[in-house]
Design a protein around this motif. Structure first.
Motif, PDB file in Angstrom:
ATOM      1  N   ALA A 137       0.883  -1.182  -0.013  1.00  0.00           N
ATOM      2  CA  ALA A 137      -0.201   0.054   0.050  1.00  0.00           C
ATOM      3  C   ALA A 137       1.014   1.370   0.163  1.00  0.00           C
ATOM      4  O   ALA A 137       1.616   1.416   0.987  1.00  0.00           O
ATOM      5  N   VAL A 138       0.724   1.851  -0.941  1.00  0.00           N
ATOM      6  CA  VAL A 138       1.767   3.196  -1.195  1.00  0.00           C
ATOM      7  C   VAL A 138       0.972   4.422  -0.972  1.00  0.00           C
ATOM      8  O   VAL A 138       1.503   5.314  -0.778  1.00  0.00           O
ATOM      9  N   PHE A 139      -0.280   4.384  -0.710  1.00  0.00           N
ATOM     10  CA  PHE A 139      -1.138   5.712  -0.320  1.00  0.00           C
ATOM     11  C   PHE A 139      -2.325   5.055   0.340  1.00  0.00           C
ATOM     12  O   PHE A 139      -2.987   3.982  -0.145  1.00  0.00           O
ATOM     13  N   GLN A 140      -2.757   5.670   1.342  1.00  0.00           N
ATOM     14  CA  GLN A 140      -4.077   5.633   1.943  1.00  0.00           C
ATOM     15  C   GLN A 140      -4.736   6.841   2.333  1.00  0.00           C
ATOM     16  O   GLN A 140      -3.986   7.716   3.074  1.00  0.00           O
ATOM     17  N   GLY A 141      -5.904   7.165   1.805  1.00  0.00           N
ATOM     18  CA  GLY A 141      -6.506   8.515   2.146  1.00  0.00           C
ATOM     19  C   GLY A 141      -7.910   8.558   1.265  1.00  0.00           C
ATOM     20  O   GLY A 141      -8.423   7.797   0.780  1.00  0.00           O
ATOM     21  N   THR A 142      -8.230   9.854   1.376  1.00  0.00           N
ATOM     22  CA  THR A 142      -9.616  10.136   0.747  1.00  0.00           C
ATOM     23  C   THR A 142      -9.382  10.443  -0.783  1.00  0.00           C
ATOM     24  O   THR A 142      -8.190  10.739  -1.171  1.00  0.00           O
ATOM     25  N   PRO A 143     -10.385  10.397  -1.584  1.00  0.00           N
ATOM     26  CA  PRO A 143     -10.303  10.740  -3.051  1.00  0.00           C
ATOM     27  C   PRO A 143      -9.809  12.212  -3.192  1.00  0.00           C
ATOM     28  O   PRO A 143      -9.007  12.328  -3.865  1.00  0.00           O
ATOM     29  N   GLN A 144     -10.040  12.940  -2.232  1.00  0.00           N
ATOM     30  CA  GLN A 144      -9.413  14.400  -2.420  1.00  0.00           C
ATOM     31  C   GLN A 144      -7.752  14.552  -2.077  1.00  0.00           C
ATOM     32  O   GLN A 144      -7.234  15.054  -2.671  1.00  0.00           O
ATOM     33  N   ASP A 145      -7.569  13.689  -1.094  1.00  0.00           N
ATOM     34  CA  ASP A 145      -5.956  13.420  -0.853  1.00  0.00           C
ATOM     35  C   ASP A 145      -5.400  12.796  -1.989  1.00  0.00           C
ATOM     36  O   ASP A 145      -4.221  13.267  -2.317  1.00  0.00           O
ATOM     37  N   LEU A 146      -6.088  12.087  -2.846  1.00  0.00           N
ATOM     38  CA  LEU A 146      -5.477  11.498  -4.057  1.00  0.00           C
ATOM     39  C   LEU A 146      -5.399  12.589  -5.226  1.00  0.00           C
ATOM     40  O   LEU A 146      -4.258  12.857  -5.827  1.00  0.00           O
ATOM     41  N   VAL A 147      -6.510  13.467  -5.011  1.00  0.00           N
ATOM     42  CA  VAL A 147      -6.412  14.684  -6.188  1.00  0.00           C
ATOM     43  C   VAL A 147      -5.168  15.524  -5.697  1.00  0.00           C
ATOM     44  O   VAL A 147      -4.396  15.942  -6.667  1.00  0.00           O
ATOM     45  N   ASP A 148      -5.095  15.854  -4.436  1.00  0.00           N
ATOM     46  CA  ASP A 148      -4.118  16.630  -4.020  1.00  0.00           C
ATOM     47  C   ASP A 148      -2.556  16.160  -4.218  1.00  0.00           C
ATOM     48  O   ASP A 148      -1.559  17.082  -4.040  1.00  0.00           O
ATOM     49  N   ALA A 149      -2.557  15.095  -4.308  1.00  0.00           N
ATOM     50  CA  ALA A 149      -1.230  14.586  -4.783  1.00  0.00           C
ATOM     51  C   ALA A 149      -0.394  14.700  -5.957  1.00  0.00           C
ATOM     52  O   ALA A 149       0.668  14.667  -6.375  1.00  0.00           O
ATOM     53  N   GLY A 150      -1.276  15.066  -6.988  1.00  0.00           N
ATOM     54  CA  GLY A 150      -1.158  15.425  -8.323  1.00  0.00           C
ATOM     55  C   GLY A 150      -0.791  16.959  -8.606  1.00  0.00           C
ATOM     56  O   GLY A 150      -1.094  17.851  -7.933  1.00  0.00           O
ATOM     57  N   ALA A 151      -0.193  17.194  -9.814  1.00  0.00           N
ATOM     58  CA  ALA A 151      -0.097  18.478 -10.584  1.00  0.00           C
ATOM     59  C   ALA A 151      -0.601  18.363 -11.983  1.00  0.00           C
ATOM     60  O   ALA A 151      -0.641  17.227 -12.365  1.00  0.00           O
ATOM     61  N   ASP A 152      -0.527  19.717 -12.514  1.00  0.00           N
ATOM     62  CA  ASP A 152      -1.210  19.532 -13.472  1.00  0.00           C
ATOM     63  C   ASP A 152      -0.044  19.082 -14.825  1.00  0.00           C
ATOM     64  O   ASP A 152      -0.568  18.767 -15.767  1.00  0.00           O
ATOM     65  N   SER A 153       0.999  19.028 -14.352  1.00  0.00           N
ATOM     66  CA  SER A 153       2.109  18.510 -15.219  1.00  0.00           C
ATOM     67  C   SER A 153       2.132  16.916 -15.105  1.00  0.00           C
ATOM     68  O   SER A 153       2.840  16.367 -16.076  1.00  0.00           O
ATOM     69  N   ASP A 154       1.580  16.160 -14.276  1.00  0.00           N
ATOM     70  CA  ASP A 154       1.457  14.783 -14.102  1.00  0.00           C
ATOM     71  C   ASP A 154       0.389  14.333 -15.165  1.00  0.00           C
ATOM     72  O   ASP A 154      -0.276  14.776 -15.637  1.00  0.00           O
ATOM     73  N   LEU A 155       0.727  12.866 -15.616  1.00  0.00           N
ATOM     74  CA  LEU A 155      -0.053  12.218 -16.496  1.00  0.00           C
ATOM     75  C   LEU A 155      -1.484  12.112 -16.074  1.00  0.00           C
ATOM     76  O   LEU A 155      -1.897  11.561 -14.819  1.00  0.00           O
ATOM     77  N   GLY A 156      -2.571  12.371 -16.829  1.00  0.00           N
ATOM     78  CA  GLY A 156      -3.898  12.041 -16.667  1.00  0.00           C
ATOM     79  C   GLY A 156      -4.848  13.097 -17.399  1.00  0.00           C
ATOM     80  O   GLY A 156      -4.482  14.226 -17.364  1.00  0.00           O
ATOM     81  N   ASP A 157      -6.155  12.598 -17.487  1.00  0.00           N
ATOM     82  CA  ASP A 157      -6.951  13.685 -18.187  1.00  0.00           C
ATOM     83  C   ASP A 157      -7.822  14.522 -16.930  1.00  0.00           C
ATOM     84  O   ASP A 157      -8.336  15.558 -17.324  1.00  0.00           O
ATOM     85  N   THR A 158      -7.835  13.769 -15.734  1.00  0.00           N
ATOM     86  CA  THR A 158      -8.418  14.409 -14.682  1.00  0.00           C
ATOM     87  C   THR A 158      -7.553  14.589 -13.428  1.00  0.00           C
ATOM     88  O   THR A 158      -6.463  13.993 -13.527  1.00  0.00           O
ATOM     89  N   ALA A 159      -7.963  15.461 -12.356  1.00  0.00           N
ATOM     90  CA  ALA A 159      -7.188  15.637 -11.377  1.00  0.00           C
ATOM     91  C   ALA A 159      -6.822  14.471 -10.528  1.00  0.00           C
ATOM     92  O   ALA A 159      -5.671  14.477  -9.906  1.00  0.00           O
ATOM     93  N   ILE A 160      -7.923  13.550 -10.468  1.00  0.00           N
ATOM     94  CA  ILE A 160      -7.624  12.214  -9.498  1.00  0.00           C
ATOM     95  C   ILE A 160      -6.743  11.554 -10.258  1.00  0.00           C
ATOM     96  O   ILE A 160      -5.841  10.572  -9.733  1.00  0.00           O
ATOM     97  N   GLU A 161      -6.895  11.295 -11.548  1.00  0.00           N
ATOM     98  CA  GLU A 161      -5.977  10.359 -12.423  1.00  0.00           C
ATOM     99  C   GLU A 161      -4.378  10.946 -12.125  1.00  0.00           C
ATOM    100  O   GLU A 161      -3.530  10.263 -12.196  1.00  0.00           O
ATOM    101  N   ARG A 162      -4.413  12.418 -12.396  1.00  0.00           N
ATOM    102  CA  ARG A 162      -2.942  12.960 -12.123  1.00  0.00           C
ATOM    103  C   ARG A 162      -2.335  12.512 -10.732  1.00  0.00           C
ATOM    104  O   ARG A 162      -1.249  12.326 -10.580  1.00  0.00           O
ATOM    105  N   GLY A 163      -3.266  12.646  -9.860  1.00  0.00           N
ATOM    106  CA  GLY A 163      -2.842  12.094  -8.445  1.00  0.00           C
ATOM    107  C   GLY A 163      -2.172  10.826  -8.464  1.00  0.00           C
ATOM    108  O   GLY A 163      -1.153  10.466  -7.685  1.00  0.00           O
ATOM    109  N   TYR A 164      -3.157   9.846  -9.140  1.00  0.00           N
ATOM    110  CA  TYR A 164      -2.841   8.679  -9.096  1.00  0.00           C
ATOM    111  C   TYR A 164      -1.423   8.291  -9.776  1.00  0.00           C
ATOM    112  O   TYR A 164      -0.571   7.303  -9.316  1.00  0.00           O
TER     113      TYR A 164
END
Length: 267
Positions: free
Chosen positions: A227-254
């Motif tokens: 387990a490399v992460f445990q938290g809320t969906p919002q925590d997952l969103v907050d892990a990413g930045a606009d430069s990360d891979l993904g079409d949505t904020a939560i995908e970028r955090g992932y």
């Protein structure tokens, strides 16, 4: 940047831990697919994310008591599964939908769910009502008399969900439950998850990150059996930045969390 989540924050307010894992290791064939996992989950809907080969299905199978841990401690609903408990009694309290499930093709939908209720040792006086309720909750009450072989892929998946909930489980395990569901059915399924999660520990393994964002209270991200992460969906969103891979904020955090984990493992 996602903050570190204290496992104590994940405690349910009214119930003990339904899943309590410490340094759990589980084999899939010769490979240690789950390796040193610490996990505590209570009432609510928990999304299990991770790339192919991360250990999601192996973990779900261990939680369903199909696989026995090779090491560590795993308690389900207060029962230590490593202590050779009465698994029959424990399994009455678990609902499980694997990725692929077997059925008699000539059974009607109602007969299939009734058969699964019998296997789960639901009180026979409760079976008719329990089956009807399960079919209504997944939107198959009007197809109860159809044979299983005539169902579409999405309807088969809904029949699988019905059998998983027919015993009113305390721990519900769903492995890729939305495969084959159309967008409207997925919306209904998310609502069903939120409803069940009010009184039950639900664990959903999926590749569809948007389902996690819409239906889950908590997220567990697996990579290489850990387990490399445990938290809320919002925590997952907050892990990413606009430069990360993904079409949505939560995908970028992932994507960002997986990339950081791989970078750390390579050092």
């Amino acid at each position: 940047m996602a903050r570190a989540v204290d496992p104590a924050e994940l405690a349910p307010t009214q119930h003990a831990w339904e899943v309590n894992a410490a340094a759990v290791r589980v084999r899939a064939g010769r490979r240690m697919a789950v390796d040193g996992l610490d996990l505590r989950l209570g009432t609510g809907v928990h999304g299990l994310l991770g790339p192919n080969g991360a250990g999601k299905t192996t973990l779900i199978r261990a939680l369903a008591t199909v696989l026995r841990p090779a090491g560590g401690t795993l308690e389900l609903l207060g029962v230590d599964v490593g202590g050779r408990p009465d698994l029959r009694t424990l399994r009455r309290r678990i609902g499980y939908l694997p990725q692929d499930f077997g059925f008699y093709r000539r059974f009607t939908v109602r007969e299939f769910v009734e058969h699964m209720a019998w296997l789960k040792e639901v009180d026979r006086r409760r079976v008719p009502g329990a089956v009807q309720q399960a079919l209504e909750r997944v939107g198959l009450a009007d197809r109860a008399g159809d044979t299983m072989r005539t169902l579409s892929g999405g309807m088969l998946r809904r029949a699988g969900i019905a059998q998983a909930i027919v015993n009113d489980p305390d721990l519900l395990l769903l492995d890729e439950p939305t495969v084959g569901l159309d967008p409207a059915q997925r919306l209904d399924f998310r609502a069903l998850l939120r409803d069940i999660g009010e009184q039950c520990c639900v664990i959903v393994s999926t590749h569809l990150i948007e389902d996690v964002a819409a239906a889950c209270h908590r997220v567990v991200l697996l990579s290489s059996g850990k387990a490399v992460f445990q938290g809320t969906p919002q925590d997952l969103v907050d892990a990413g930045a606009d430069s990360d891979l993904g079409d949505t904020a939560i995908e970028r955090g992932y994507s960002a969390l997986l990339a950081r984990h791989h970078e750390g493992a390579a050092r």
